[in-house]
Design an enzyme around this catalytic site. Structure first.
Site, PDB file in Angstrom:
ATOM      1  NE  ARG A 188      -3.934   2.283   2.552  1.00 56.45           N
ATOM      2  CZ  ARG A 188      -3.964   2.768   3.516  1.00 56.45           C
ATOM      3  NH1 ARG A 188      -3.451   2.304   4.410  1.00 56.45           N
ATOM      4  NH2 ARG A 188      -5.343   3.806   3.420  1.00 56.45           N
ATOM      5  CG  HIS A 204      -1.360   5.746   0.052  1.00 53.28           C
ATOM      6  ND1 HIS A 204      -1.386   6.162   1.025  1.00 53.28           N
ATOM      7  CD2 HIS A 204      -2.137   4.374  -1.229  1.00 53.28           C
ATOM      8  CE1 HIS A 204      -3.185   5.987   1.060  1.00 53.28           C
ATOM      9  NE2 HIS A 204      -3.314   4.609  -0.360  1.00 53.28           N
ATOM     10  CG  ASP A 205       6.437   7.447  -3.115  1.00 52.64           C
ATOM     11  OD1 ASP A 205       5.941   8.501  -2.692  1.00 52.64           O
ATOM     12  OD2 ASP A 205       7.251   6.555  -3.852  1.00 52.64           O
ATOM     13  CB  VAL A 259       1.009  11.785  -3.503  1.00 55.88           C
ATOM     14  CG1 VAL A 259       0.897  13.150  -3.055  1.00 55.88           C
ATOM     15  CG2 VAL A 259      -0.293  10.688  -3.014  1.00 55.88           C
ATOM     16  N   GLY A 311       4.125  11.608  -7.554  1.00 59.09           N
ATOM     17  CA  GLY A 311       4.426  10.638  -8.634  1.00 59.09           C
ATOM     18  C   GLY A 311       5.769   9.502  -7.308  1.00 59.09           C
ATOM     19  CG  ASP A 320       7.919  11.749  -4.842  1.00 60.97           C
ATOM     20  OD1 ASP A 320       7.587  11.263  -3.961  1.00 60.97           O
ATOM     21  OD2 ASP A 320       8.203  13.616  -5.738  1.00 60.97           O
ATOM     22  CG  ASN A 348       0.559   9.066   5.682  1.00 57.06           C
ATOM     23  OD1 ASN A 348       0.809   8.028   5.331  1.00 57.06           O
ATOM     24  ND2 ASN A 348       0.895   9.845   6.444  1.00 57.06           N
ATOM     25  CG  HIS A 393      -7.636  -3.637  -1.529  1.00 59.61           C
ATOM     26  ND1 HIS A 393      -9.338  -3.020  -2.279  1.00 59.61           N
ATOM     27  CD2 HIS A 393      -6.722  -2.754  -1.597  1.00 59.61           C
ATOM     28  CE1 HIS A 393      -8.245  -1.859  -1.294  1.00 59.61           C
ATOM     29  NE2 HIS A 393      -6.261  -1.554  -1.714  1.00 59.61           N
ATOM     30  CG  ASP A 397      -8.754 -12.596   0.222  1.00 62.42           C
ATOM     31  OD1 ASP A 397      -9.500 -13.397   1.068  1.00 62.42           O
ATOM     32  OD2 ASP A 397      -8.115 -13.698  -0.886  1.00 62.42           O
ATOM     33  CB  THR A 408      -6.162 -17.238   0.961  1.00 62.69           C
ATOM     34  OG1 THR A 408      -6.332 -16.269  -0.502  1.00 62.69           O
ATOM     35  CG2 THR A 408      -7.442 -18.266   0.196  1.00 62.69           C
ATOM     36  CG  ASP A 438      -5.216 -16.561  -3.221  1.00 63.06           C
ATOM     37  OD1 ASP A 438      -5.246 -15.423  -3.270  1.00 63.06           O
ATOM     38  OD2 ASP A 438      -5.271 -16.897  -2.745  1.00 63.06           O
TER      39      ASP A 438
HETATM   40  C1  HEM Z   1      -9.337   2.526  -5.652  1.00 63.13           C
HETATM   41  C2  HEM Z   1      -8.944   2.579  -5.230  1.00 63.13           C
HETATM   42  C3  HEM Z   1      -7.758   1.906  -3.827  1.00 63.13           C
HETATM   43  C4  HEM Z   1      -8.936   2.287  -2.502  1.00 63.13           C
HETATM   44  C5  HEM Z   1      -9.719   3.193  -2.543  1.00 63.13           C
HETATM   45  C6  HEM Z   1      -8.592   1.564  -1.247  1.00 63.13           C
HETATM   46  C7  HEM Z   1      -8.603   1.878  -0.017  1.00 63.13           C
HETATM   47  C8  HEM Z   1      -7.863   1.403   0.576  1.00 63.13           C
HETATM   48  C9  HEM Z   1      -8.296   1.485   2.289  1.00 63.13           C
HETATM   49  C10 HEM Z   1      -9.189   1.930   2.667  1.00 63.13           C
HETATM   50  C11 HEM Z   1      -7.282   0.063   3.248  1.00 63.13           C
HETATM   51  C12 HEM Z   1      -7.461   0.486   4.592  1.00 63.13           C
HETATM   52  C13 HEM Z   1      -6.377   1.049   5.271  1.00 63.13           C
HETATM   53  C14 HEM Z   1      -6.174   0.786   6.515  1.00 63.13           C
HETATM   54  O1  HEM Z   1      -7.559   0.102   6.889  1.00 63.13           O
HETATM   55  O2  HEM Z   1      -5.547   0.566   7.279  1.00 63.13           O
HETATM   56  C15 HEM Z   1      -6.423  -0.274   2.093  1.00 63.13           C
HETATM   57  C16 HEM Z   1      -6.161  -1.212   2.321  1.00 63.13           C
HETATM   58  C17 HEM Z   1      -5.384  -1.536   1.406  1.00 63.13           C
HETATM   59  N1  HEM Z   1      -5.103  -1.424  -0.225  1.00 63.13           N
HETATM   60 FE1  HEM Z   1      -5.715   0.043  -1.096  1.00 63.13          FE
HETATM   61  N2  HEM Z   1      -7.064   1.020  -1.877  1.00 63.13           N
HETATM   62  C18 HEM Z   1      -7.092   1.276  -3.549  1.00 63.13           C
HETATM   63  C19 HEM Z   1      -6.018   0.686  -3.674  1.00 63.13           C
HETATM   64  C20 HEM Z   1      -4.805  -0.377  -4.126  1.00 63.13           C
HETATM   65  C21 HEM Z   1      -3.809  -0.472  -5.203  1.00 63.13           C
HETATM   66  C22 HEM Z   1      -3.821   0.139  -6.178  1.00 63.13           C
HETATM   67  C23 HEM Z   1      -2.956  -0.876  -4.262  1.00 63.13           C
HETATM   68  C24 HEM Z   1      -1.753  -1.509  -4.272  1.00 63.13           C
HETATM   69  C25 HEM Z   1      -1.325  -1.816  -6.009  1.00 63.13           C
HETATM   70  C26 HEM Z   1      -3.851  -1.446  -3.000  1.00 63.13           C
HETATM   71  C27 HEM Z   1      -2.903  -1.871  -1.963  1.00 63.13           C
HETATM   72  C28 HEM Z   1      -4.224  -1.850  -0.777  1.00 63.13           C
HETATM   73  C29 HEM Z   1      -3.295  -2.646   0.617  1.00 63.13           C
HETATM   74  C30 HEM Z   1      -2.134  -3.623   0.409  1.00 63.13           C
HETATM   75  C31 HEM Z   1      -3.979  -2.614   1.291  1.00 63.13           C
HETATM   76  C32 HEM Z   1      -3.821  -3.432   2.854  1.00 63.13           C
HETATM   77  C33 HEM Z   1      -2.549  -2.212   3.967  1.00 63.13           C
HETATM   78  C34 HEM Z   1      -2.490  -3.173   5.401  1.00 63.13           C
HETATM   79  O3  HEM Z   1      -2.754  -4.800   5.326  1.00 63.13           O
HETATM   80  O4  HEM Z   1      -1.810  -1.832   6.359  1.00 63.13           O
HETATM   81  N3  HEM Z   1      -5.140  -0.545  -2.650  1.00 63.13           N
HETATM   82  N4  HEM Z   1      -6.952   0.087   0.777  1.00 63.13           N
HETATM   83  C1  LIG Z   2     -11.455 -20.301  -0.708  1.00 64.65           C
HETATM   84  O1  LIG Z   2     -10.180 -20.541  -1.194  1.00 64.65           O
HETATM   85  C2  LIG Z   2      -9.600 -21.880  -1.089  1.00 64.65           C
HETATM   86  C3  LIG Z   2      -8.083 -21.394  -1.703  1.00 64.65           C
HETATM   87  O2  LIG Z   2      -7.621 -21.310  -2.872  1.00 64.65           O
HETATM   88  C4  LIG Z   2     -10.642 -22.206  -2.625  1.00 64.65           C
HETATM   89  O3  LIG Z   2      -9.962 -23.737  -2.386  1.00 64.65           O
HETATM   90  C5  LIG Z   2     -11.903 -22.103  -2.003  1.00 64.65           C
HETATM   91  O4  LIG Z   2     -13.056 -22.617  -2.629  1.00 64.65           O
HETATM   92  C6  LIG Z   2     -11.987 -20.144  -1.664  1.00 64.65           C
HETATM   93  N1  LIG Z   2     -13.221 -20.621  -0.468  1.00 64.65           N
HETATM   94  C7  LIG Z   2     -14.532 -20.192  -0.709  1.00 64.65           C
HETATM   95  C8  LIG Z   2     -15.886 -20.089  -0.143  1.00 64.65           C
HETATM   96  O5  LIG Z   2     -14.455 -19.004  -2.438  1.00 64.65           O
HETATM   97  C1  LIG Z   3      -2.633  11.291   9.888  1.00 64.81           C
HETATM   98  C2  LIG Z   3      -1.916  11.150  10.479  1.00 64.81           C
HETATM   99  O1  LIG Z   3      -0.452  11.619  10.395  1.00 64.81           O
HETATM  100  N1  LIG Z   3      -1.117   9.653   9.993  1.00 64.81           N
HETATM  101  C3  LIG Z   3       0.447   9.060  10.232  1.00 64.81           C
HETATM  102  C4  LIG Z   3       0.980   9.005   8.273  1.00 64.81           C
HETATM  103  O2  LIG Z   3       2.221   8.302   8.871  1.00 64.81           O
HETATM  104  C5  LIG Z   3       3.013   8.443  10.487  1.00 64.81           C
HETATM  105  C6  LIG Z   3       4.043   7.624  10.257  1.00 64.81           C
HETATM  106  O3  LIG Z   3       3.179   6.097  10.456  1.00 64.81           O
HETATM  107  C7  LIG Z   3       1.551   8.301  11.242  1.00 64.81           C
HETATM  108  O4  LIG Z   3       2.648   8.131  12.844  1.00 64.81           O
HETATM  109  C8  LIG Z   3       1.234   8.631  11.554  1.00 64.81           C
HETATM  110  O5  LIG Z   3       0.005   9.272  12.416  1.00 64.81           O
END
Ligand code: HEM
Ligand SMILES: *[C@@H]1O[C@H](CO)[C@@H](O)[C@H](O)[C@H]1NC(C)=O
Ligand SMILES: CC(=O)N[C@H]1CO[C@H](CO)[C@@H](O)[C@@H]1O
Ligand SMILES: *[C@@H]1O[C@H](CO)[C@@H](O)[C@H](O)[C@H]1NC(C)=O
Ligand SMILES: *[C@@H]1O[C@H](CO)[C@@H](O)[C@H](O)[C@H]1NC(C)=O
Ligand SMILES: *[C@@H]1O[C@H](CO)[C@@H](O)[C@H](O)[C@H]1NC(C)=O
Length: 322
Positions: free
Chosen positions: A58, A62-63, A66, A68, A70, A90, A187, A235, A238, A243
């Site tokens: 994530r 975000h980098d 926003v 680019g 960078d 953030n 996600h 998700d 899994t 996946d």
């Molecule tokens: C319309 C686009 C997107 C929206 C609105 C969105 C929104 C969000 C939100 C609200 C969360 C939950 C964050 C939290 O509660 O800490 C999240 C988590 C996450 N997002 Fe997205 N996202 C978007 C696109 C993407 C893209 C393009 C990527 C990566 C290529 C991404 C990767 C992730 C990942 C890996 C998490 C899990 C973060 C964690 O475990 O801390 N997302 N996203």
């Molecule tokens: C959950 O993931 C497993 C492994 O990919 C898959 O075989 C199974 O059908 C999934 N279960 C549901 C409810 O989608």
């Molecule tokens: C709102 C805010 O400041 N969010 C976080 C942004 O990232 C830093 C570094 O982890 C956090 O300390 C902030 O709370």
């Protein structure tokens, strides 16, 4: 005539400059760079927090969206100045300490050589592959920017965005609809805080599977509970595996975020969602192409920007926290 030449030159040079990243950019200046980053990510994943892979992925998104890719997201605010870390979008971004750890090791081995922006991109790749996703070559050579402004982060789409609103933002960054659907497959790992989907529970959103709804109501409770912002996996099947199950989940009305569920319902995206839900291989291939492209958004190369020595501060500053 001269005008034509200038136009022709601009036409060719500008895109070339943007495409100035290359795989193995550090192969002679810092041959161990990629291995060092990988080791730091692996160690944190194995011994500290398996869920951090989601945080790192994530962070890259975000980098790049926003300004680019960078490393503007890494800058700490100071007394005189805010930074992207002050932006609401953030909130809850995590993984900063892993980037800093990798940077510290890299500075010992090859000082002032590897950019923080590249470390983020490499760590995201390692996060994907360590959780079972595809390994891919990351073009590098990004440089770190001089600007980090919270208002720039307002471009990030929110969890309650519609598909068409999210698409506008992706399009403004040069990404297509299918690349957006593909990248949202990120996600498949990581979690979300109740605050980002609580509205769906209050309204008993009919696009959510009732048993998931019940589970989330129990988890998130109401704002009077002591920990009123717990987390749940994006998700639900899994959760720790990169996946295509995220797509299967949203097909089954088990998306946690409103935008995630909309991908499976909107007529412009549901076709690709059902394809990815059944074709794991095509999702993996598409994901690699899309994330490499995302990693080139607005990059600084050549003499632009700098190579920071500490990722949370510009080089010409002397604030010396952590
Ligand atoms: C319309 C686009 C997107 C929206 C609105 C969105 C929104 C969000 C939100 C609200 C969360 C939950 C964050 C939290 O509660 O800490 C999240 C988590 C996450 N997002 Fe997205 N996202 C978007 C696109 C993407 C893209 C393009 C990527 C990566 C290529 C991404 C990767 C992730 C990942 C890996 C998490 C899990 C973060 C964690 O475990 O801390 N997302 N996203
Ligand atoms: C959950 O993931 C497993 C492994 O990919 C898959 O075989 C199974 O059908 C999934 N279960 C549901 C409810 O989608
Ligand atoms: C709102 C805010 O400041 N969010 C976080 C942004 O990232 C830093 C570094 O982890 C956090 O300390 C902030 O709370
Ligand atoms: C504050 O940040 C802005 C945007 O990043 C920058 O242009 C400006 O020079 C900074 N000011 C100080 C005092 O560091
Ligand atoms: C919300 O709070 C009320 C009053 O404190 C309590 O009775 C109710 O069980 C709570 N609901 C949930 C879902 O926790
Ligand atoms: C930062 O510190 C170094 C060494 O102490 C000094 O030479 C430099 O002028 C300082 N830079 C700023 C912007 O204060």
């Amino acid at each position: 005539m001269q005008f034509t030449i200038i136009v022709v030159i601009l036409f060719f040079i500008v895109p070339l400059a943007l495409a100035d990243l290359s795989v193995g950019f550090y192969s002679s200046s810092c041959p161990k760079a990629e291995a060092i980053v990988r080791k730091v990510v692996q160690r944190n994943y194995l011994y500290i927090d398996r869920s951090i892979a989601g945080g790192l992925l994530r962070l890259h998104f975000h980098d790049c969206f926003v300004r680019g890719c960078d490393a503007s997201i890494l800058i700490d605010p100071t007394e005189d100045n805010e930074s992207e870390k002050d932006a609401e979008a953030n909130e809850t971004v995590r993984g900063f300490e892993i980037i800093d750890k990798a940077k510290k090791k890299l500075e010992k081995v090859c000082p002032s050589t590897v950019s923080c922006a590249d470390i983020i991109a490499l760590a995201a790749r390692d996060a994907v592959s360590i959780t079972g996703g595809p390994w891919y070559a990351v073009p590098t050579g990004r440089r770190d920017g001089f600007v980090s402004n919270p208002s720039n982060a307002e471009i990030l789409p929110g969890p309650s965005s519609t598909v068409s609103h999210a698409l506008q933002i992706f399009t403004s960054k040069g990404m297509t609809l299918s690349e957006m659907v593909t990248l949202m497959g990120a996600h498949t790992i990581g979690y979300a805080h109740c605050g980002f989907f609580r509205k769906r529970l209050e309204g008993r959103d009919s696009t959510m599977d009732p048993s998931l709804n019940e589970k989330l109501v129990r988890l998130c409770g109401n704002s009077s509970s002591s920990n009123n912002n717990p987390t749940t996996f994006l998700d639900q099947n899994t959760s720790f595996v990169f996946d295509n199950q995220f797509y299967e989940e949203i097909v089954n009305k088990r998306g946690v975020l409103f935008i995630d569920q909309q991908l499976a319902l909107d007529s412009s995206t549901k076709g690709l969602v059902s394809k990815f839900a059944t074709d794991a291989e095509s999702f993996r291939r598409s994901f690699v192409n899309a994330i490499v492209k995302m990693g080139s958004i607005g990059v600084l190369v050549g003499d632009d920007g700098e190579i920071r020595t500490r990722c949370w501060d510009y080089n010409n500053n002397n604030n010396s926290d952590p």
